[in-house]
Design a protein around this motif. Structure first.
Motif, PDB file in Angstrom:
ATOM      1  N   SER A 150       0.855  -1.303   0.061  1.00 42.48           N
ATOM      2  CA  SER A 150       0.010   0.106  -0.147  1.00 42.48           C
ATOM      3  C   SER A 150       1.122   1.384   0.033  1.00 42.48           C
ATOM      4  O   SER A 150       0.446   2.356  -0.209  1.00 42.48           O
ATOM      5  N   ASP A 151       2.320   1.202   0.308  1.00 42.02           N
ATOM      6  CA  ASP A 151       3.183   2.267   0.154  1.00 42.02           C
ATOM      7  C   ASP A 151       3.423   2.277  -1.304  1.00 42.02           C
ATOM      8  O   ASP A 151       3.929   1.569  -1.897  1.00 42.02           O
ATOM      9  N   PRO A 152       3.419   3.744  -1.787  1.00 39.52           N
ATOM     10  CA  PRO A 152       4.041   3.770  -3.379  1.00 39.52           C
ATOM     11  C   PRO A 152       5.202   3.335  -3.557  1.00 39.52           C
ATOM     12  O   PRO A 152       5.540   3.086  -4.638  1.00 39.52           O
ATOM     13  N   THR A 153       5.946   3.201  -2.658  1.00 39.21           N
ATOM     14  CA  THR A 153       7.417   2.943  -2.816  1.00 39.21           C
ATOM     15  C   THR A 153       7.800   1.609  -2.297  1.00 39.21           C
ATOM     16  O   THR A 153       8.998   1.150  -2.162  1.00 39.21           O
ATOM     17  N   GLY A 154       6.684   0.689  -1.764  1.00 40.68           N
ATOM     18  CA  GLY A 154       7.170  -0.518  -1.307  1.00 40.68           C
ATOM     19  C   GLY A 154       6.716  -1.777  -2.156  1.00 40.68           C
ATOM     20  O   GLY A 154       6.112  -1.847  -2.849  1.00 40.68           O
ATOM     21  N   ILE A 155       7.620  -2.521  -1.802  1.00 42.57           N
ATOM     22  CA  ILE A 155       7.717  -4.012  -2.535  1.00 42.57           C
ATOM     23  C   ILE A 155       7.747  -5.136  -1.542  1.00 42.57           C
ATOM     24  O   ILE A 155       8.512  -5.052  -0.525  1.00 42.57           O
ATOM     25  N   ALA A 156       6.835  -6.083  -1.503  1.00 42.03           N
ATOM     26  CA  ALA A 156       6.870  -7.175  -0.615  1.00 42.03           C
ATOM     27  C   ALA A 156       7.345  -8.343  -1.254  1.00 42.03           C
ATOM     28  O   ALA A 156       6.963  -8.731  -2.228  1.00 42.03           O
ATOM     29  N   LEU A 157       8.366  -9.052  -0.807  1.00 39.19           N
ATOM     30  CA  LEU A 157       8.601 -10.363  -1.286  1.00 39.19           C
ATOM     31  C   LEU A 157       8.021 -11.582  -0.323  1.00 39.19           C
ATOM     32  O   LEU A 157       8.227 -11.312   1.278  1.00 39.19           O
ATOM     33  N   LEU A 158       7.625 -12.466  -0.655  1.00 40.87           N
ATOM     34  CA  LEU A 158       7.253 -13.885   0.151  1.00 40.87           C
ATOM     35  C   LEU A 158       8.222 -14.898  -0.306  1.00 40.87           C
ATOM     36  O   LEU A 158       8.513 -15.568  -1.199  1.00 40.87           O
ATOM     37  N   LEU A 159       9.384 -14.980   0.799  1.00 42.50           N
ATOM     38  CA  LEU A 159      10.271 -15.669   0.907  1.00 42.50           C
ATOM     39  C   LEU A 159       9.698 -17.334   1.506  1.00 42.50           C
ATOM     40  O   LEU A 159       9.265 -17.203   2.805  1.00 42.50           O
ATOM     41  N   VAL A 160      10.004 -18.281   0.777  1.00 46.45           N
ATOM     42  CA  VAL A 160       9.415 -19.741   1.428  1.00 46.45           C
ATOM     43  C   VAL A 160      10.695 -20.602   1.723  1.00 46.45           C
ATOM     44  O   VAL A 160      11.536 -20.669   0.694  1.00 46.45           O
ATOM     45  N   HIS A 161      10.401 -21.751   2.505  1.00 42.68           N
ATOM     46  CA  HIS A 161      11.496 -22.893   2.446  1.00 42.68           C
ATOM     47  C   HIS A 161      10.759 -23.743   3.150  1.00 42.68           C
ATOM     48  O   HIS A 161      10.025 -23.624   4.322  1.00 42.68           O
ATOM     49  N   PRO A 162      10.957 -25.046   2.836  1.00 42.73           N
ATOM     50  CA  PRO A 162      10.161 -26.340   3.334  1.00 42.73           C
ATOM     51  C   PRO A 162      10.617 -26.686   4.780  1.00 42.73           C
ATOM     52  O   PRO A 162      11.744 -26.131   5.065  1.00 42.73           O
ATOM     53  N   ILE A 163       9.765 -27.255   5.464  1.00 41.35           N
ATOM     54  CA  ILE A 163      10.071 -27.507   6.678  1.00 41.35           C
ATOM     55  C   ILE A 163      10.554 -29.089   6.800  1.00 41.35           C
ATOM     56  O   ILE A 163       9.605 -30.118   6.095  1.00 41.35           O
TER      57      ILE A 163
END
Length: 935
Positions: free
Chosen positions: A437-450
């Motif tokens: 929602s921030d015009p300068t913001g980027i989100a990454l979803l980092l995933v690793h298996p358990i």
């Protein structure tokens, strides 16, 4: 998807003996089977109670909008399915023919009316709706036509007033070129009564005044064709005709218009399965949309009123690549397709591969464009915001205007920045990227298996394009390894978002303080059990926090920001239709059917359907009214600026509702709040006034630039009520406050008229001649200016800063005033005071007597005036001063002139005599002598 506490695992303890373990496992499996069985039975029962059978019915009005739904409105009832008998309607409503599946109805009494069809043997299962019919305070609508002016960035808008109950078929179909006779008469009547419409930009709040044309009853106006004017509102001035007003009319203006060329041999781009529909729309122009289905790729710039088929030349892709498009994105340069890890761009007249020449690898796993529109957001100088994110499992790329792509970061660098364990590098993958929602913001979803589990762990990482910083968020989510996650950030100040897979939707509100799964009305987090085992296809959220979860079988569930459960909406379209939720040109939800490569649109009255769906629930909004002065726009604050806004909330006594102000961003603003309230007849009213400001003194500091940087930044402010419910009107209101230098802010000489006037400059400023001329002075001395120590001068500042150019030696960063004994040093106060402002009456003067042309630069040096370096240029031409005449010199000049004139007269006299003698006297004498000789 499942959510576990961080660092803990959840399991069931089993007895140690094999026999006990088998008995326990058997009992457990039986209980699990029974629980799942009853879960499906109950869910099916609820669906039947809510009318989810093979048949469906819906309603519509004469127009494509449901903004007018009152006792004057003609309601069209439409039933789809077998075994229909008749319509069951209350006595206060009249129906043209209740035995027809498609008929019309008018309810003459205000209130909630129960409507349902009677079906052979299934009347109890028939879906009933509770339609709220309002009183007819607004009966008329604005009709508008929008077109671009050739070769100019201007939009021409023509509009008139029409009555939906007495309009022409063309007006109702929204394709009229001129008003009907009834509309012309109605518009003329309103005009004679003083109707003067205005067009308001909902984003920038600019107001445009239409003018009546020669054809009476039609108004016309031209507005700038900019992103800030994409969402407009036509508003009248409260003129009533027959006790009815004209309703305000919001509408979207298309900004991008692309015409894609194609040939007869071109081939379609499609998805691999019928139910899989991909789509994307421009964040600022949602009417510009592209969809790709199992049959065709369709593009529209008017919310599918018209469409274009997007195809490509043969042999550009293999059949397998062409028929298995995995992702699609719409940017200003065209349409981006992802297939087999490679990106392709369909422009208006060609189709090209985005490969290493564009710095893009051939193993892309996903693309994402911006979610929200920031038309008024201007990044800091030198910063450009990206328009698309690309990612692989190990790298992230950003795309900018002009097809410029750059690698943002790789996973190895990110793990090092976030200070994660190096051994985790090979475990992590980039699952998804999205804009926040921030015009300068980027989100990454980092995933690793358990290890040893069928679940994966997801970490959330934020990147800020302004500060160029990465930040690991305090958020972890566990989900099944076989699921693919999607994420969508809501339009809010704090990070509010939803993450979903094919079965569940996980929410996080108020910066991770309120988390959990969206629950069905029966309390299940698996939403497929409530939708006939159909998976989640789309999650739709608007600017005001209204959300819809659409399943593949077109069952829709409603949720709202701050709400943790979903409500089942009435069935609107058949389950075998392939649909997506879009936005129409009125800014309302639109269901688009894309079966067999054709687009069929159906307006969807979301709020009417919601109120009908939850009418029997024991729920009510805790407040009656919530209003504020905040609107969808960006606010810019300079050093001396203050931002004041208010909110008012009205609620029943003893509910204790109040307004909450949430601020997300650097702590650079101070607040002052004032709350007052009153109570009357069991109704409470609370008014909140908030003032945001800065009180930082930049004068005489040694770290001026650093102090400025510490107090500049981007802050997002959200205003919301403390209590909330699904039945509450839209209340999520957020604005962006940009503290710092606005790149378009500048100063000019007073008298220019090509820019918007802000204020007269009262701060201290200096001037210098760009050619370094110093043959001028000032009328005010240091002493007369009030100095107690020697003031700064150009001579002293150049001496202190020998290595700097003339425009950098003196400014707000090193300005020191002379009005205190604690700063400066004693000196000659009779020197000219070289600082000017609006009150010290200091002027520049020339003591030499000559004509000259001077070009000056002006620079504001008050350190507390602005974050910007404000300069401008002006020129002065001087004509000199006539000196006082010298009488002796005048006398000599006069004598000289007299002598010259006398000499000239003498010369002319003697010259005259010579001529007289030669041509008159001598010929006369000769003539007389000749006569004498003859005699």
């Amino acid at each position: 998807m499942s959510s576990w506490p961080r660092g803990r695992s959840v399991g069931r303890s089993l007895p140690t003996s094999d026999a006990a373990r088998k008995r326990s496992r058997g009992r457990y499996n039986i209980r699990l089977f029974l629980a799942m069985f009853w879960k499906k039975v109950v869910a099916a029962g609820v669906l039947l109670l809510l009318g989810y059978s093979s048949a469906l019915w819906r309603y519509r009005t004469n127009t494509k909008t449901y903004s007018i739904f009152n006792t004057r409105t003609t309601i069209h009832l439409e039933y789809e399915g077998p075994d229909f008998i008749e319509w069951d309607i209350p006595g206060v409503c009249s129906v043209k023919n209740r035995t027809l599946q498609n008929t019309i109805m008018i309810c003459s009494v205000q209130g909630v009316h129960t409507i349902r069809p009677k079906v052979y043997g299934k009347t109890a299962e028939a879906e009933e709706r509770f339609l709220y019919v309002d009183r007819p305070s607004e009966c008329f609508l604005w009709y508008y036509q929008s077109s671009r002016v050739d070769n100019k960035p201007i939009q021409n808008i023509v509009m008139w007033i029409y009555d939906p109950e007495n309009a022409s078929p063309e007006e109702l179909a929204n394709n009229a070129s001129q008003p009907s006779i009834n509309s012309m008469s109605l518009s003329s009547q309103f005009f004679s009564m003083g109707e003067e419409p205005t067009i308001l930009s909902v984003i920038s709040y600019d107001v445009y005044i239409p003018e009546i044309t020669k054809q009476e009853g039609i108004w016309e106006v031209q507005i700038p064709h900019t992103k800030a004017n994409v969402l407009l509102m036509i508003k009248g001035n409260s003129v009533a005709f027959q006790d009815c007003f004209v309703a305000h009319h919001p509408f979207l203006v298309s900004y991008i218009s692309q015409n894609f060329t194609q040939n007869s041999e071109d081939l379609p781009l499609t998805t691999s399965t019928e139910e899989n529909i991909l789509f994307d729309w421009h964040p600022c122009f949602p009417a510009n949309v592209v969809t790709i289905s199992h049959w065709e790729t369709l593009y529209s710039n008017d919310a599918f009123n018209t469409t274009q088929k997007i195809r490509i030349p043969p042999n550009m892709l293999t059949d397998e690549e062409r028929e298995n498009i995995q992702d699609i994105s719409l940017i200003e340069e065209g349409i981006i397709f992802l297939t087999a890890g490679r990106l392709y761009l369909r422009r208006t007249n060609d189709f090209l591969k985005l490969d290493q020449t564009f710095h893009i690898p051939s193993n892309i796993t996903g693309t994402e464009t911006r979610t929200w529109c920031w038309p008024e957001y201007v990044p800091k100088e030198g910063l450009e915001l990206s328009e698309i994110i690309l990612w692989t499992k190990k790298e992230v790329f950003l795309g900018y205007a002009g097809l410029r792509f750059f690698k943002l970061i790789c996973l190895e660098e990110l793990v090092e920045i976030l200070k994660l364990h190096e051994e985790d590098i090979n475990k992590f993958t980039i699952h998804r990227a999205t804009y926040t929602s921030d015009p300068t913001g980027i989100a990454l979803l980092l995933v690793h298996p358990i290890m040893g589990s069928q679940s994966s762990m997801m970490h959330l990482v934020f990147y800020n394009e302004n500060t160029i910083k990465w930040e690991l968020q305090d958020f972890v989510l566990y989900f099944p390894q076989d699921q693919k996650l999607n994420a969508l950030f809501l339009y809010s100040a704090l990070p509010n978002f939803v993450i979903w897979d094919t079965k569940t939707v996980y929410y996080s509100y108020h910066k991770y303080s309120k988390n959990g799964y969206m629950l069905s009305p029966l309390g299940y987090q698996d939403l497929t059990s409530f939708a006939n085992n159909s998976y989640i296809h789309q999650v739709f959220i608007d600017y005001f926090g209204n959300g819809v979860i659409k399943m593949y079988n077109n069952i829709m569930l409603y949720f709202k920001i701050d709400v943790t459960d979903v409500s089942l909406l009435h069935k609107w379209v058949n389950e075998n239709e392939n649909t997506v939720i879009l936005i129409n040109t009125n800014g309302e939800p639109l269901l688009t059917n894309l079966n067999y490569g054709f687009a069929k649109v159906s307006e969807y009255p979301l709020m009417l359907e919601l109120y009908s769906s939850i009418y029997t629930e024991v729920t009510s909004c805790p407040y009656l009214l919530f209003e504020s002065s905040i609107y969808l726009n960006d606010i810019r604050m300079d050093k001396r600026d203050e931002l004041t806004f208010w909110s008012q909330i009205v609620y029943p006594e003893n509910y204790g509702v109040y307004s909450i102000v949430e601020i997300n961003g650097p702590e650079i603003l101070k607040q002052e709040r004032n709350v007052d309230y009153e109570t009357a007849l069991g109704i409470c009213t609370k008014n909140l006034t908030v003032t945001l400001y800065q009180r930082v003194d930049y004068e005489a500091v040694n770290n001026y630039s650093q102090l400025q940087d510490e107090n500049m930044g981007h802050v997002m402010i959200q205003l919301r009520p403390s209590q909330f419910a699904k039945t509450c009107p839209s209340s999520n209101q957020a604005i962006h406050v940009l503290v710092g230098c606005y790149t378009k802010r500048h100063i000019v000489l007073k008298g220019y008229d090509d820019d918007e006037f802000v204020e007269d400059v009262t701060a201290n400023f200096i001037i210098w001649e760009i050619h370094e001329r110093i043959d001028f002075s000032y009328t005010v001395t240091m002493h007369s200016a009030g100095c107690v120590n020697e003031a700064q001068t150009w001579k002293s500042m150049i001496k202190e800063n020998k290595d700097l150019p003339i425009d950098k030696v003196w400014g707000p960063e090193n300005y020191r005033h002379c009005f205190s004994f604690s700063s400066g040093k004693p000196g000659d106060l009779s020197q000219p005071y070289e600082i000017i402002n609006s009150s010290n009456k200091n002027e520049i003067i020339w003591k030499t007597h000559h004509i000259g042309f001077y070009v000056f630069r002006v620079k504001i040096i008050d350190p507390n005036y602005s974050f910007c370096e404000l300069t401008t240029t002006f020129a002065i031409e001087i004509f000199g001063i006539l000196p006082r005449t010298d009488p002796i010199m005048v006398l000599f000049i006069l004598l000289g002139l007299i002598i010259i004139i006398f000499i000239c007269l003498l010369i002319s006299y003697f010259q005259y005599l010579r001529i007289f003698r030669k041509f008159i006297y001598e010929p006369s004498v000769k003539s007389k002598n000749k006569k004498k000789q003859r005699q």
